[in-house]
Write a protein that holds these residues in place. Structure first.
Motif, PDB file in Angstrom:
ATOM      1  N   VAL A  96       0.842  -1.196   0.000  1.00 60.13           N
ATOM      2  CA  VAL A  96       0.000   0.000   0.000  1.00 60.13           C
ATOM      3  C   VAL A  96       0.876   1.243   0.000  1.00 60.13           C
ATOM      4  O   VAL A  96       0.636   2.182  -0.759  1.00 60.13           O
ATOM      5  CB  VAL A  96      -0.979  -0.010   1.199  1.00 60.13           C
ATOM      6  CG1 VAL A  96      -1.682   1.329   1.355  1.00 60.13           C
ATOM      7  CG2 VAL A  96      -1.993  -1.136   1.036  1.00 60.13           C
ATOM      8  N   GLU A  97       1.904   1.240   0.833  1.00 66.12           N
ATOM      9  CA  GLU A  97       2.823   2.384   0.883  1.00 66.12           C
ATOM     10  C   GLU A  97       3.536   2.555  -0.457  1.00 66.12           C
ATOM     11  O   GLU A  97       3.638   3.664  -0.980  1.00 66.12           O
ATOM     12  CB  GLU A  97       3.842   2.191   2.015  1.00 66.12           C
ATOM     13  CG  GLU A  97       4.741   3.382   2.236  1.00 66.12           C
ATOM     14  CD  GLU A  97       3.974   4.651   2.578  1.00 66.12           C
ATOM     15  OE1 GLU A  97       4.394   5.729   2.121  1.00 66.12           O
ATOM     16  OE2 GLU A  97       2.950   4.574   3.288  1.00 66.12           O
ATOM     17  N   TRP A  98       4.029   1.466  -1.025  1.00 67.73           N
ATOM     18  CA  TRP A  98       4.715   1.516  -2.312  1.00 67.73           C
ATOM     19  C   TRP A  98       3.761   1.986  -3.417  1.00 67.73           C
ATOM     20  O   TRP A  98       4.137   2.734  -4.306  1.00 67.73           O
ATOM     21  CB  TRP A  98       5.270   0.131  -2.663  1.00 67.73           C
ATOM     22  CG  TRP A  98       5.889   0.062  -4.029  1.00 67.73           C
ATOM     23  CD1 TRP A  98       7.154   0.439  -4.380  1.00 67.73           C
ATOM     24  CD2 TRP A  98       5.260  -0.413  -5.220  1.00 67.73           C
ATOM     25  NE1 TRP A  98       7.348   0.232  -5.728  1.00 67.73           N
ATOM     26  CE2 TRP A  98       6.199  -0.290  -6.264  1.00 67.73           C
ATOM     27  CE3 TRP A  98       4.001  -0.918  -5.509  1.00 67.73           C
ATOM     28  CZ2 TRP A  98       5.903  -0.649  -7.564  1.00 67.73           C
ATOM     29  CZ3 TRP A  98       3.703  -1.283  -6.805  1.00 67.73           C
ATOM     30  CH2 TRP A  98       4.660  -1.151  -7.824  1.00 67.73           C
ATOM     31  N   GLY A  99       2.519   1.578  -3.345  1.00 68.97           N
ATOM     32  CA  GLY A  99       1.554   1.888  -4.396  1.00 68.97           C
ATOM     33  C   GLY A  99       0.978   3.289  -4.372  1.00 68.97           C
ATOM     34  O   GLY A  99       0.376   3.728  -5.354  1.00 68.97           O
ATOM     35  N   ARG A 100       1.136   3.986  -3.261  1.00 68.58           N
ATOM     36  CA  ARG A 100       0.581   5.348  -3.165  1.00 68.58           C
ATOM     37  C   ARG A 100       1.109   6.229  -4.289  1.00 68.58           C
ATOM     38  O   ARG A 100       2.300   6.305  -4.541  1.00 68.58           O
ATOM     39  CB  ARG A 100       0.962   5.973  -1.827  1.00 68.58           C
ATOM     40  CG  ARG A 100       0.010   5.616  -0.760  1.00 68.58           C
ATOM     41  CD  ARG A 100       0.028   6.621   0.381  1.00 68.58           C
ATOM     42  NE  ARG A 100      -0.961   6.155   1.318  1.00 68.58           N
ATOM     43  CZ  ARG A 100      -0.726   5.267   2.282  1.00 68.58           C
ATOM     44  NH1 ARG A 100       0.480   4.801   2.457  1.00 68.58           N
ATOM     45  NH2 ARG A 100      -1.693   4.863   3.065  1.00 68.58           N
ATOM     46  N   TRP A 123      -8.314  -0.263   0.380  1.00 71.07           N
ATOM     47  CA  TRP A 123      -8.020   0.984  -0.324  1.00 71.07           C
ATOM     48  C   TRP A 123      -8.794   2.153   0.264  1.00 71.07           C
ATOM     49  O   TRP A 123      -8.357   3.282   0.194  1.00 71.07           O
ATOM     50  CB  TRP A 123      -8.276   0.843  -1.816  1.00 71.07           C
ATOM     51  CG  TRP A 123      -7.221   0.012  -2.447  1.00 71.07           C
ATOM     52  CD1 TRP A 123      -7.368  -1.242  -2.957  1.00 71.07           C
ATOM     53  CD2 TRP A 123      -5.836   0.322  -2.594  1.00 71.07           C
ATOM     54  NE1 TRP A 123      -6.157  -1.721  -3.409  1.00 71.07           N
ATOM     55  CE2 TRP A 123      -5.208  -0.783  -3.199  1.00 71.07           C
ATOM     56  CE3 TRP A 123      -5.069   1.422  -2.262  1.00 71.07           C
ATOM     57  CZ2 TRP A 123      -3.853  -0.805  -3.480  1.00 71.07           C
ATOM     58  CZ3 TRP A 123      -3.712   1.398  -2.546  1.00 71.07           C
ATOM     59  CH2 TRP A 123      -3.122   0.299  -3.152  1.00 71.07           C
ATOM     60  N   ARG A 124      -9.952   1.892   0.867  1.00 72.06           N
ATOM     61  CA  ARG A 124     -10.692   2.980   1.499  1.00 72.06           C
ATOM     62  C   ARG A 124     -10.026   3.408   2.801  1.00 72.06           C
ATOM     63  O   ARG A 124     -10.045   4.566   3.159  1.00 72.06           O
ATOM     64  CB  ARG A 124     -12.141   2.549   1.759  1.00 72.06           C
ATOM     65  CG  ARG A 124     -12.951   2.517   0.486  1.00 72.06           C
ATOM     66  CD  ARG A 124     -14.350   2.031   0.755  1.00 72.06           C
ATOM     67  NE  ARG A 124     -15.085   1.957  -0.499  1.00 72.06           N
ATOM     68  CZ  ARG A 124     -16.128   1.203  -0.695  1.00 72.06           C
ATOM     69  NH1 ARG A 124     -16.619   0.451   0.283  1.00 72.06           N
ATOM     70  NH2 ARG A 124     -16.742   1.179  -1.850  1.00 72.06           N
ATOM     71  N   GLY A 128      -1.614   2.106   6.432  1.00 70.92           N
ATOM     72  CA  GLY A 128      -1.232   0.832   7.033  1.00 70.92           C
ATOM     73  C   GLY A 128      -2.043  -0.332   6.541  1.00 70.92           C
ATOM     74  O   GLY A 128      -1.654  -1.474   6.679  1.00 70.92           O
ATOM     75  N   CYS A 129      -3.168  -0.084   5.968  1.00 70.57           N
ATOM     76  CA  CYS A 129      -4.103  -1.102   5.467  1.00 70.57           C
ATOM     77  C   CYS A 129      -4.306  -2.191   6.497  1.00 70.57           C
ATOM     78  O   CYS A 129      -4.878  -1.940   7.531  1.00 70.57           O
ATOM     79  CB  CYS A 129      -3.646  -1.647   4.128  1.00 70.57           C
ATOM     80  SG  CYS A 129      -5.000  -2.379   3.221  1.00 70.57           S
TER      81      CYS A 129
END
Length: 130
Positions: A96-100, A123-124, A128-129
Motif C-alpha cells: 500500500v505504501e509503495w503503491g501510493r 483501499w478505502r 497501514g491497510c
C-alpha cells in the motif's frame, strides 16, 4: 460430502440444489425467501455478508434473513503482485505504501467476492491497510 453426514445425523434425506450465480447471491436470495420452516439451509462462502460492502443493492438482508448454524471450514486469502513490484515489498502494508501515487491495476475473481471486498476495504482505509 456434507450431505451424507447430515443425512446420517438427521435421519432424513438431504437434497442439494445448487443455485449458481452472482458469487452465491442467487442461492442466498432463494434461501432468504424460502418459507421459515427449518428445511432450507444455505451453505455459502462469505459473499452474502460482503454484498453490503461491494454492492449498492442486494436481494436480502445478510443479518436479518439468516441465522448462522456453524462453520465448515476456513480459507486463506492470497494477495499476489506482479514482477514490477520490488522484491523488498513483502507485506500488504508495504505494498500500500509503495503503491501510493502510482497508477495500479487490480484484478479479482469477481465483483462481490472476498478479494473484491477486502481490496475495497483496504483501499478505502489506506494508512497501514492490514
Amino acid at each position: 460430502m456434507v450431505a451424507e453426514t447430515m443425512q446420517a445425523e438427521l435421519g432424513q434425506p438431504i437434497l442439494i440444489e445448487n443455485r449458481a450465480g452472482a458469487g452465491g447471491m442467487v442461492g442466498a436470495e432463494v434461501a432468504a425467501k424460502a418459507p421459515p420452516d427449518g428445511y432450507t439451509l444455505l451453505y455459502n462462502i462469505t459473499t452474502h455478508v460482503q454484498a453490503p460492502v461491494t454492492f449498492r443493492r442486494f436481494p436480502y438482508d445478510p443479518v436479518a434473513d439468516f441465522f448462522p448454524l456453524g462453520r465448515l471450514g476456513t480459507t486463506a486469502i492470497t494477495f499476489c503482485v506482479g514482477p514490477t513490484v520490488p522484491a523488498a515489498v513483502t507485506t500488504l502494508a508495504e505494498f500500500v505504501e509503495w503503491g501510493r501515487g502510482r497508477d495500479l491495476a487490480f484484478g479479482n475473481h469477481g465483483q462481490g467476492s472476498t478479494g473484491h471486498a477486502y481490496a475495497l476495504r483496504c483501499w478505502r482505509r489506506r494508512p497501514g491497510c492490514g
